[in-house]
Design a protein around this motif. Structure first.
Motif, PDB file in Angstrom:
ATOM      1  N   THR A  47      -7.277   1.960  -2.645  1.00 27.83           N
ATOM      2  CA  THR A  47      -7.943   1.375  -1.484  1.00 27.83           C
ATOM      3  C   THR A  47      -8.542   2.433  -0.565  1.00 27.83           C
ATOM      4  O   THR A  47      -9.348   2.110   0.305  1.00 27.83           O
ATOM      5  N   ALA A  48      -8.143   3.688  -0.750  1.00 25.18           N
ATOM      6  CA  ALA A  48      -8.703   4.797   0.015  1.00 25.18           C
ATOM      7  C   ALA A  48      -8.551   6.068  -0.808  1.00 25.18           C
ATOM      8  O   ALA A  48      -7.548   6.250  -1.500  1.00 25.18           O
ATOM      9  N   LEU A  49      -9.559   6.927  -0.749  1.00 21.66           N
ATOM     10  CA  LEU A  49      -9.536   8.185  -1.508  1.00 21.66           C
ATOM     11  C   LEU A  49     -10.193   9.291  -0.697  1.00 21.66           C
ATOM     12  O   LEU A  49     -11.270   9.100  -0.127  1.00 21.66           O
ATOM     13  N   THR A  50      -9.524  10.448  -0.637  1.00 23.01           N
ATOM     14  CA  THR A  50     -10.133  11.660  -0.107  1.00 23.01           C
ATOM     15  C   THR A  50     -10.162  12.650  -1.257  1.00 23.01           C
ATOM     16  O   THR A  50      -9.160  13.273  -1.590  1.00 23.01           O
ATOM     17  N   ALA A  66       0.843  -1.188   0.000  1.00 23.00           N
ATOM     18  CA  ALA A  66       0.000   0.000   0.000  1.00 23.00           C
ATOM     19  C   ALA A  66       0.883   1.244   0.000  1.00 23.00           C
ATOM     20  O   ALA A  66       1.776   1.379   0.834  1.00 23.00           O
ATOM     21  N   LYS A  67       0.650   2.141  -0.964  1.00 27.45           N
ATOM     22  CA  LYS A  67       1.443   3.367  -1.094  1.00 27.45           C
ATOM     23  C   LYS A  67       0.517   4.570  -0.998  1.00 27.45           C
ATOM     24  O   LYS A  67      -0.560   4.584  -1.582  1.00 27.45           O
ATOM     25  N   ASN A  68       0.954   5.584  -0.270  1.00 33.46           N
ATOM     26  CA  ASN A  68       0.155   6.791  -0.072  1.00 33.46           C
ATOM     27  C   ASN A  68       0.581   7.895  -1.026  1.00 33.46           C
ATOM     28  O   ASN A  68       1.747   7.970  -1.424  1.00 33.46           O
ATOM     29  N   THR A  70      -6.625  14.868  -1.875  1.00 30.90           N
ATOM     30  CA  THR A  70      -5.677  15.335  -0.864  1.00 30.90           C
ATOM     31  C   THR A  70      -4.971  14.172  -0.175  1.00 30.90           C
ATOM     32  O   THR A  70      -3.921  14.346   0.440  1.00 30.90           O
ATOM     33  N   ALA A  71      -5.555  12.981  -0.284  1.00 35.27           N
ATOM     34  CA  ALA A  71      -4.926  11.776   0.256  1.00 35.27           C
ATOM     35  C   ALA A  71      -5.488  10.570  -0.476  1.00 35.27           C
ATOM     36  O   ALA A  71      -6.675  10.535  -0.830  1.00 35.27           O
ATOM     37  N   LEU A  72      -4.634   9.607  -0.747  1.00 35.16           N
ATOM     38  CA  LEU A  72      -5.072   8.362  -1.375  1.00 35.16           C
ATOM     39  C   LEU A  72      -4.102   7.250  -1.016  1.00 35.16           C
ATOM     40  O   LEU A  72      -2.972   7.491  -0.619  1.00 35.16           O
ATOM     41  N   THR A  73      -4.581   6.027  -1.153  1.00 32.61           N
ATOM     42  CA  THR A  73      -3.744   4.846  -0.985  1.00 32.61           C
ATOM     43  C   THR A  73      -3.969   3.951  -2.194  1.00 32.61           C
ATOM     44  O   THR A  73      -5.115   3.722  -2.599  1.00 32.61           O
ATOM     45  N   GLY A 101      -4.613  -5.224  -6.913  1.00 27.48           N
ATOM     46  CA  GLY A 101      -5.885  -5.380  -6.216  1.00 27.48           C
ATOM     47  C   GLY A 101      -5.819  -4.982  -4.760  1.00 27.48           C
ATOM     48  O   GLY A 101      -4.887  -4.321  -4.313  1.00 27.48           O
ATOM     49  N   ASN A 102      -6.832  -5.432  -4.028  1.00 24.00           N
ATOM     50  CA  ASN A 102      -6.934  -5.117  -2.608  1.00 24.00           C
ATOM     51  C   ASN A 102      -7.588  -6.297  -1.909  1.00 24.00           C
ATOM     52  O   ASN A 102      -8.244  -7.128  -2.544  1.00 24.00           O
ATOM     53  N   GLU A 103      -7.402  -6.397  -0.620  1.00 23.15           N
ATOM     54  CA  GLU A 103      -8.079  -7.435   0.149  1.00 23.15           C
ATOM     55  C   GLU A 103      -9.498  -6.969   0.428  1.00 23.15           C
ATOM     56  O   GLU A 103      -9.727  -6.009   1.172  1.00 23.15           O
ATOM     57  N   ILE A 104     -10.452  -7.644  -0.197  1.00 18.07           N
ATOM     58  CA  ILE A 104     -11.848  -7.216  -0.134  1.00 18.07           C
ATOM     59  C   ILE A 104     -12.698  -8.358   0.412  1.00 18.07           C
ATOM     60  O   ILE A 104     -12.599  -9.492  -0.039  1.00 18.07           O
ATOM     61  N   LEU A 105     -13.537  -8.072   1.382  1.00 21.36           N
ATOM     62  CA  LEU A 105     -14.447  -9.080   1.917  1.00 21.36           C
ATOM     63  C   LEU A 105     -15.616  -9.255   0.946  1.00 21.36           C
ATOM     64  O   LEU A 105     -16.437  -8.356   0.791  1.00 21.36           O
TER      65      LEU A 105
END
Length: 225
Positions: free
Chosen positions: A161-164, A133-135, A204-207, A212-216
């Motif tokens: 995996t994350a977005l602002t 995971a990279k920011n 302003t921030a992301l990962t 892919g990503n670990e997704i349930l």
């Protein structure tokens, strides 16, 4: 299922109501019945209009017996059917009576599958090992995604995996590196070799992760409308 969804199910022709089933199992065990491969059970801890459907492998249970202390006068561990228990007997010096203590270690976790969603919301398993995971951030002015030492190459599949901010980018959706500007900057496309996505708001921030990503995906929440 919660009580509200339970009531709705029992009022449909697809389910046999407890009072007409010829058995008291539904009332005694809170088991509505087996439909479409699912064993349906009422759970008071859920909200009335809430339910969960899941595959048997959606959650992993780990259970084991602790080691019997070397200083215990008597102790033993036994296991059966995948479960284990430790028994230790000691003397209570205050009451001069034997104390028998029983205990076990228990843990549970959700099983997550690695992958991504396509534009239609269909899940695909990751075809390669997940990257770290990279920011970073993203610019609406240049459509550039800035991640220090990203290490990506053209046509690499990446997932946020994350977005602002960062519209129209979406989390857990597959994107492809379409241009490597430099070691710290790249652009993405919705398809391999496609046009770079027009980012309309700064992130302003992301990962981001490669492949892919670990997704349930083995459990689905259901709510009554």
């Amino acid at each position: 299922v919660g009580s509200g969804i339970e009531t709705a199910m029992l009022n449909t022709d697809l389910f046999v109501q407890a009072q007409q089933s010829g058995t008291t199992e539904a009332l005694e065990e809170a088991t509505i019945g087996r439909k479409a491969g699912f064993q349906i059970v009422s759970l008071p801890a859920l909200g009335p209009d809430e339910a969960y459907a899941f595959h048997p492998t959606a959650y992993a249970l780990a259970q084991m017996a602790p080691v019997v202390p070397a200083g215990a006068p008597w102790g033993a561990s036994r296991s059966f059917g995948g479960f284990a228990l430790r028994a230790v007997q000691v003397l209570d010096s205050a009451s001069i009576e034997d104390i028998l203590a029983l205990d076990a270690y228990l843990g549970a976790t959700a099983v997550k599958d690695a992958g991504y969603f396509d534009a239609n919301g269909v899940f695909f398993p990751a075809e390669g090992q997940l990257g770290d995971a990279k920011n970073g951030t993203a610019s609406a002015t240049t459509d550039n995604i800035s991640v220090t030492n990203h290490g990506y190459a053209v046509d690499d599949l990446v997932v946020f995996t994350a977005l602002t901010g960062g519209a129209p980018l979406q989390v857990n959706r597959a994107y492809y590196v379409v241009q490597v500007v430099d070691a710290n900057t790249f652009k993405v496309s919705a398809t391999k070799g496609g046009t770079a996505i027009d980012i309309t708001s700064d992130a302003t921030a992301l990962t981001v992760r490669k492949n892919g990503n670990e997704i349930l995906v083995r459990a689905v929440k259901i709510t009554a409308s």
